[in-house]
Design an enzyme around this catalytic site. Structure first.
Site, short mmCIF file in Angstrom:
data_model
loop_
_atom_site.label_atom_id
_atom_site.label_comp_id
_atom_site.label_asym_id
_atom_site.label_seq_id
_atom_site.Cartn_x
_atom_site.Cartn_y
_atom_site.Cartn_z
NE ARG A 26 -3.85 -0.98 2.39
CZ ARG A 26 -5.03 -1.35 1.88
NH1 ARG A 26 -5.70 -0.52 1.12
NH2 ARG A 26 -5.53 -2.52 2.14
CE1 TYR A 151 -12.66 -8.07 2.01
CE2 TYR A 151 -10.89 -9.33 1.00
CZ TYR A 151 -11.30 -8.33 1.86
OH TYR A 151 -10.39 -7.60 2.56
#
Lengths: 353, 353
Positions: A26, A151
């Protein structure tokens, strides 16, 4: 003398390097003013789907930090859309995938024959490569089948993975079909990234650490292994990353990735020893350490390098993504310290030889 | 022949038992209709603070399940109130502690000289002991200093423990003062439970698994050790429990508890080996396994017992608390299977001797 340009890829292959390569998960994220400026005008999905924008945030982050690799800016969950599900990001609550998958019929209806639907990611990789001209290698990435499945089954992030594990335990054939479809999609997706010029690929099985080893081996490992083999058959190293895996490392190593990514919850030396020093290893500073005072942070960087023991095949990274309020100066300082502290003893030992 | 009554305490001391003792974290909880009936009329804190009610839910759960120990019904966070903070439970979002602690001054103002303010927990233990008359031992408990500190600093549950770790790193003296105060409070609290007749005490350091080993040793271990020593000096065994500790077990073992509680993310045999088979060990079925079909669940119970290897000193439990929608029949079945499957080989080996 090995040049700095090949540092990252040489470390993936456990070859000697002039200094330990470093990049951050990130690294193009909210903590960077330049990223926030782009996001003020565009949603996350708009940035992901616009190769020029995703290339821009990828390049800016790598340039500003001076890291040894640029991970392409994208979202883990992009593949769920061409498979037939809806993806949105709610404020603060993270991603929402709809509708949730619970029944065999719902899994049977998922598409797995995607073609160019995710081609914008490859396109962005081409832009970044064009910009750097080989100076900084580009890392492609995807979520691993288990993490994407979680997910899709939970509908978003999860604490207990109750629905995901329940599906495994109560409908193993449906689970297998879901994982097969994800493998097919991810193979196409990652092949596209490799063709576009990704020098390495990180497979994020971020939540695999929620599983007991037996469950990992039975319900996850075969699919991750297949995907890793497919990518590595093109001579592109895979970084196989998950969090909370102190009890899973041997099983993850069986999936065959060239590099294992670990978090701070296992001493780096112990992690490496647990897999017989065979793969390269990436990690593992706690992202919260970037909030520590400078002297303390520097000590922690030195401690990670010390635990890596100066062996070839260490890639410095955090144990998870950079947090949103992280001070940018501290991130930049870590890059400098990693290079400085890892170069010194190696130069000395080379002189000794 | 060792009787079933002393099973739990004998296992805590690694003495031979007739069958592996079993109890469950959160065995008196929402999954039980009897508990929901009480909670329909009373808030969580009302139940905790009324010894008759907390004894009732403790006793009912133990009776219905046929477990070998009854953990007293209470909440981890009760000690924050006499220390001067407010505690409430928001719907769905879990506990809220107010105001959050961030500054030295706020920590300095916390009370640590609590007296009888938490006496209702001891009172409840007396009620339960009176009911069982020694037939089922009562386990007292408290949150460990780190886990309580994290709730006080974050204001509730946390994902990254950013504020907690930041306080450690940036204000180590304030952190130390907070941990000292928690130790003082918890020592008084646990002494009260022991005086009331707790046969053992579980120290829940539920979130310690978020820490790197170095941080655990520096910022947490000294306080947990002190507290464990205080309780064990009264010849009452402490069960030292945390989740996600596959990389922390050696450090946790250094805190000296008679029993280490581990979750499913480390193979039980590996966990035990990592601490030299010295302490007793408690665990470690995944709570989600209770949602599996019966045959699968039974296999998983057998697998945990097999990993424990029939050594003295195994206490069967989950790796974390029972989840709200867990089928009660499955919980009861696990108790029966643990007793049945662990009794057989031991009876045989006793006959062989």
């Amino acid at each position: 003398m090995v040049d700095s340009q090949g540092r990252f890829l040489r470390a993936c292959r456990r070859q000697p390097v002039d200094a330990t390569p470093v990049w951050f998960m990130r690294q193009a994220g909210r903590y960077l003013p330049a990223y926030r400026a782009v996001r003020a005008r565009h949603t996350l999905l708009e940035v992901c789907k616009n190769p020029e924008l995703s290339a821009e945030v990828t390049i800016t982050a790598a340039e500003q930090l001076g890291v040894d690799a640029a991970i392409i800016f994208a979202d883990l969950l992009l593949p769920v859309e061409p498979m037939g599900l809806k993806l949105r990001f709610s404020d603060g609550d993270g991603p929402v995938v709809e509708p949730v998958l619970r029944e065999a019929k719902e899994v049977a209806e998922l598409r797995s024959d995607i073609g160019g639907e995710l081609g914008f990611v490859g396109e962005a990789i081409r832009w970044v490569n064009k910009h750097f001209g080989g100076r900084v290698p580009v890392i492609g990435f995807a979520g691993a089948p288990f993490t994407l499945a979680s997910y899709m089954v939970e509908g978003g992030s999860s604490r207990h993975f109750l629905q995901t594990k329940s599906l495994m335990y109560n409908a193993p054939e449906t689970w297998a079909q879901l994982m097969e479809k994800l493998c097919a999609v991810l193979e196409t997706y990652l092949e596209g990234q490799v063709e576009a010029g990704a020098a390495a690929v990180q497979l994020f099985d971020s939540w695999a650490g929620c599983l007991a080893e037996g469950d990992y081996r039975r319900y996850v490992l075969p699919y991750s292994r297949r995907l890793i083999q497919a990518v590595q058959s093109a001579d592109v190293p895979v970084i196989h990353f998950a969090t909370g895996t102190a009890g899973l490392l041997a099983a993850m190593h069986d999936a065959g990735a060239a590099v294992l990514g670990v978090d701070w919850r296992i001493e780096l030396g112990h992690a490496w020893a647990a897999v017989g020093f065979e793969p390269a290893i990436q990690g593992n500073l706690d992202p919260v350490a970037l909030f520590a005072p400078s002297a303390e942070l520097r000590q922690r960087v030195a401690a990670v390098l010390k635990q890596a023991g100066g062996r070839p095949g260490h890639i410095f990274n955090l144990g998870h993504g950079i947090l949103p309020d992280t001070p940018v100066d501290n991130v930049r300082a870590v890059v400098e310290w990693v290079h400085e502290l890892s170069a010194a003893p190696r130069a000395k030992s080379a002189a000794d030889e």
